[in-house]
Structures are given as structure tokens and as C-alpha cells.
Design an enzyme around this catalytic site. Structure first.
Site, PDB file in Angstrom:
ATOM      1  CD1 TRP A  21      32.372 -13.918 -42.593  1.00  0.00           C
ATOM      2  CD2 TRP A  21      33.721 -13.351 -44.248  1.00  0.00           C
ATOM      3  NE1 TRP A  21      32.950 -14.984 -43.095  1.00  0.00           N
ATOM      4  CE2 TRP A  21      34.157 -15.129 -43.857  1.00  0.00           C
ATOM      5  CE3 TRP A  21      34.692 -12.786 -45.073  1.00  0.00           C
ATOM      6  CZ2 TRP A  21      34.777 -15.587 -44.578  1.00  0.00           C
ATOM      7  CZ3 TRP A  21      35.686 -13.828 -45.842  1.00  0.00           C
ATOM      8  CH2 TRP A  21      35.604 -15.004 -45.352  1.00  0.00           C
ATOM      9  CE1 TYR A  56      29.624 -13.589 -44.872  1.00  0.00           C
ATOM     10  CE2 TYR A  56      29.214 -11.530 -44.398  1.00  0.00           C
ATOM     11  CZ  TYR A  56      29.665 -12.431 -45.273  1.00  0.00           C
ATOM     12  OH  TYR A  56      30.095 -12.040 -46.598  1.00  0.00           O
ATOM     13  CG  HIS A 121      27.093 -15.308 -50.225  1.00  0.00           C
ATOM     14  ND1 HIS A 121      27.165 -15.544 -48.825  1.00  0.00           N
ATOM     15  CD2 HIS A 121      28.495 -14.818 -50.346  1.00  0.00           C
ATOM     16  CE1 HIS A 121      28.127 -15.254 -48.389  1.00  0.00           C
ATOM     17  NE2 HIS A 121      29.031 -14.806 -49.150  1.00  0.00           N
ATOM     18  CB  SER A 152      28.425 -11.691 -54.040  1.00  0.00           C
ATOM     19  OG  SER A 152      29.498 -11.523 -53.409  1.00  0.00           O
ATOM     20  CG  LEU A 203      42.026  -3.318 -46.070  1.00  0.00           C
ATOM     21  CD1 LEU A 203      42.085  -2.825 -44.535  1.00  0.00           C
ATOM     22  CD2 LEU A 203      42.954  -1.983 -46.620  1.00  0.00           C
TER      23      LEU A 203
END
Length: 327
Positions: A21, A56, A121, A152, A203
Site C-alpha cells: 500500500w 494503491y 477489497h 479481504s 504493526l
């Protein structure tokens, strides 16, 4: 690096992949030369799985990967892309005709005749239960435009709905130390159905790197600045939906669980790899050094039961009430 079979694709992919991304947009600016260098660093570190999407940078991420692969034809890289965010998010837009247009564009960007893996998506929730959508995807497989397809998702119930359709190869879902709900049902169900699990936002948009403070600022074109309230897309994609200040407090506690000699970000990635049912984790990287460090998390190994217990306690204390019912 260890490799695992990516669900029904039968392809072997590295346990740490590369999310791209940031090579397209929404994470501040990345120079094209730096983007290519990041791809090289990832491959050199043992990564053979790239995840991208047609939106993206309006295709820039796909194009960067396509040029990289064209310049390095001997590499065995699996590329997963995504489609469906180029139009207004209405269920009626998820049609075979639109799929053909989007897939043709991605094939051009990636410079391939057949896409390895195409994922819906994060479409409207009803799309995951629409048999005609899966019929359209099956048609594209039979025609050779795509080899495999997956979804996703934002929410665990969307993943569970998609798992009812037998040809789903993969599920991509947010999973990290601040988002534990997929562990309850999604991972066991996916494993039982031979569906690969791709863990994204590992993260928590950088929170679990341990490098942020209350004084950290982000560029105007960085989603960690403009999407904190979910004004552009699902707020769960930004810091995993957690309050930034709360996340800073929680990551301090997480850092106390990390063994000596392991950096916080690597521990966060290694914890995900160790969860039963996970195929690959796809952290992004904005520098060559980040790409190398993320890949090295695969060599960290299991970090012990105490870390697992600590993660659960942190989640229960800081996030469960706000996060668990929503996603």
C-alpha cells in the site's frame, strides 16, 4: 525463510510477505527508486509474496511491482492484488462486467496474462454472501484471467460468510496484538477449510513498532493523519481502530514482554506468525531497512507462553470492550 502453502492456491509463500500500500499512496511520499529498492531488499531477505491493490496510488503500486518483475524474470514471486474500490461501494457494482474491467487493468499494470490471486477489497458486507459474485469469480478462473481468488475483510463475520463458499482460496484480515478477535473463529475455520490466512496491519499502522510518541506527527497525505476518525475509509485500517493515546500506553506494556535482543516490531510480527492457521503476515515497509527488519522477524521463532498471556491481558485491559464487538 519458512514457507507455507497459501490455502487452495497450492503456492508456497514466505511467512513474512510485503504489503505494498505504502508504495502507492496514503503513507506519505515514496520515491519510485526507493520503492524498487524496497522490493529488491524484500526478495533478498527471503520474501516471495507481495500484496497490492488496484487503488494503491491509482495503480502505481501494481505498476511498480510489474516493472520490478519484468526486470527480474527469474524470480518466483506470488502477487496478490485486490479489486472493488474503484467504484461507489454498492453491492450492485460487484458484477462480472466490472470484474473484467478491473482485472484487465491489473493485468496490464502487473504485466501478466493471469493474476496469481485476486481478492475482493473489503466490499459491502452483503457481497460476501452473494452467490452470483462467486459465480463471476469462478468464470474468470475458468477463462484463465485469474488463478485463484480470495477476500479481504474488515470484520470476522464477513470472513465467516465468505468461508461458506467452497472455492475461496484465501482470507485477508487485520490481525495483530491489538486485534485478537480473528483467533476465536476465523483462523480455526479457515484452517479446517484449507483457506489461507493473510494477516494485514500487523504493526497496527506502526504503533507496534514502539517508535511513536504523543508528539509524533504524520504527513498530510498519510492516512494516520487524515483517517483517524474513519472519514476516508474504515477506521479499523488506521492504528487497527484503536485510540492513538491508548495504543501508545499499550505498546509500552507490550515492549516489556519482548525478550532481550528482539526489537518490538519483530516480536509483534513473530507473534502473528506463531498463531495457528496464519499463512503469511504482510507488513509494509517505507525503507530498505524496514523491509529487512520485518523479514528478519521470521527468524525470531516462538517467543513463549508468557508473551501470549501478556498479549491477551493487554487486549482485555485496553481494547476488548471497544474493538471486539465492532470488528
Amino acid at each position: 525463510m519458512e514457507q507455507r502453502t497459501l490455502g487452495k492456491t497450492a503456492r508456497s509463500v514466505s511467512t513474512v510477505g510485503l504489503g505494498t500500500w505504502q508504495l502507492g499512496a496514503d503513507w506519505g511520499d515514496v520515491d519510485p527508486k526507493d520503492a524498487t529498492a524496497i522490493l529488491h531488499a524484500a526478495v533478498d531477505a527471503g520474501i516471495n509474496f507481495f500484496d497490492t491493490a488496484d487503488v494503491y496510488g491509482d495503480g502505481r503500486s501494481e505498476q511498480t511491482i510489474g516493472a520490478f518483475l519484468a526486470d527480474n524474470p527469474g524470480l518466483d514471486i506470488t502477487v496478490a492484488t485486490k479489486m472493488g474500490r474503484r467504484v461507489e461501494q454498492q453491492p450492485e457494482n460487484y458484477t462480472l462486467a466490472n470484474f473484467r474491467q478491473w482485472i484487465d487493468r491489473s493485468r496490464t499494470n502487473l504485466r501478466v496474462d493471469t493474476l496469481d490471486l485476486v481478492q475482493l477489497h473489503c466490499p459491502p458486507s452483503s457481497v460476501y454472501s452473494d452467490a452470483e459474485v462467486y459465480d463471476a469469480l469462478d468464470t474468470l478462473v475458468s477463462e484463465g484471467a485469474i488463478r485463484n481468488y480470495g477476500v479481504s475483510v474488515e470484520r470476522t463475520d464477513e470472513a465467516m460468510a465468505a468461508l461458506k463458499h467452497g472455492n475461496i482460496a484465501t482470507i485477508q484480515i487485520i490481525l495483530n496484538a491489538f486485534r485478537l478477535k480473528p483467533l476465536d473463529e476465523v483462523l480455526p475455520a479457515a484452517k479446517a477449510a484449507d483457506v489461507g490466512v493473510i494477516a494485514r496491519v500487523p504493526l497496527a499502522s506502526g504503533l507496534l513498532s514502539g517508535k511513536y510518541s504523543k508528539d509524533t506527527t504524520f504527513a498530510e497525505n498519510d492516512h494516520r493523519n487524515y483517517n483517524r476518525t474513519g472519514s476516508a475509509f474504515d477506521v479499523g485500517e488506521t492504528f487497527s481502530g484503536v485510540d492513538f493515546s491508548t495504543g501508545l500506553n499499550a505498546v509500552k506494556e507490550f515492549g516489556e514482554l519482548v525478550p532481550d535482543g528482539v526489537i518490538t516490531a519483530q516480536a509483534a510480527i513473530a507473534w502473528i506468525i506463531a498463531q495457528d492457521g496464519v499463512t503469511s503476515v504482510i507488513p509494509g515497509a517505507r525503507t530498505v531497512e524496514q523491509a529487512r527488519a520485518n523479514a528478519a522477524a521470521a527468524d525470531t521463532g516462538a517467543l513463549g507462553a508468557e508473551l501470549n498471556k501478556g498479549v491477551s491481558k493487554i487486549y482485555d485491559r485496553h481494547f476488548r470492550e471497544a474493538i471486539h464487538p465492532r470488528w
